[in-house]
Design a protein around this motif. Structure first.
Motif: not given
Length: 201
Positions: A22-30
Motif C-alpha cells: 500500500d505504501m508502494i502503490i496506494p489503493k487509489d491507483y488500483l
C-alpha cells in the motif's frame, strides 16, 4: 518480458522496514489493470504532499535519485496485500532491481513475473549497499545476474544467491506466458492428436 542480464544504474537508499504494497502503490491507483502509468503513483503518499506538490525530502524526489533503477530497502519489503500493481509501479517508474534482507513471498514472486530482480543480502551487506547508495549521483551499482555479483562504486563486490530456475527465467526474459510458449510445438502436437482422435470434440 525484458531480459535481465546486467544492470548499471543509480541506487536509491530507502532504509525503512516493513514497506508494504500500500505504501508502494496506494489503493487509489488500483482501478486499472494496465501495467503502464502506475509509476506516477509509486510511493505517492510519501512522494507528494496533500496539495499534490512534491515532497522534497523523499529520496526519489531528490535530483540525484530521480532516475534511480535500483532500490536498496529495509527488511520485509513488499509485505501487506498481494497486489501485483506494486511491481508494476516500480517497473513503470524505472526500478529494475530491489535489494533487501527479506521480501514478502507473494511480492517476491511477482517481481520475477514482471522483470524486476529482487535480491536478498545479509544485514551486513545491506549496510554496505546503503552506504554506497547514500552517495547521491555517485551511487552507481552494477548488478550482474550471470555472475550473481553486485559491484559498488569503489569496485567492492558482494555475491548473492538465487534459485537457478528464477535466474534462468530472468536471464532469458521468460514470464509465465513465455515459459508456456517455449512448449508451443509440444502443445500443437497434443492438440492435433486430440483433434484426430476426437473429431466430435
Amino acid at each position: 518480458m525484458e531480459k535481465f542480464v546486467k544492470l548499471t544504474g543509480v541506487a536509491a537508499p530507502l532504509p525503512v522496514v516493513n514497506i508494504d504494497t500500500d505504501m508502494i502503490i496506494p489503493k487509489d491507483y488500483l482501478k486499472t489493470i494496465k501495467r503502464t502509468g502506475l509509476g506516477a503513483g509509486l510511493f505517492a503518499e510519501a512522494r507528494f504532499k496533500e496539495d499534490g506538490s512534491e515532497n522534497p525530502d523523499f529520496i526519489l524526489n531528490k535530483p540525484a535519485y530521480r532516475n534511480a533503477q535500483i532500490l536498496v530497502a529495509g527488511d520485509n519489503f513488499g509485505c501487506g496485500s498481494s497486489r501485483e500493481h506494486a511491481p508494476w509501479a516500480l517497473l513503470d517508474f524505472g526500478i529494475r532491481c530491489v535489494i533487501s534482507t527479506s521480501f514478502a513471498d507473494i511480492f517476491y514472486n511477482n517481481c520475477f513475473k514482471n522483470g524486476i530482480l529482487p535480491i536478498v543480502v545479509s544485514p551486513e551487506n545491506l549496510e554496505k549497499l546503503l552506504d554506497d547508495a547514500g552517495r547521491g549521483s555517485n551511487a552507481v551499482l552494477t548488478v550482474d545476474l550471470e555472475s550473481q555479483e553486485i559491484t559498488g562504486p569503489d569496485g567492492g563486490k558482494i555475491t548473492f544467491e538465487l534459485d537457478a530456475f528464477k535466474r534462468h527465467c530472468m536471464l532469458n526474459g521468460l514470464d509465465d506466458i513465455g515459459l508456456t510458449l517455449e512448449k508451443a510445438s509440444s502443445i500443437n502436437v497434443f492438440e492435433q492428436a486430440t483433434a484426430a482422435s476426437r473429431p466430435w470434440a
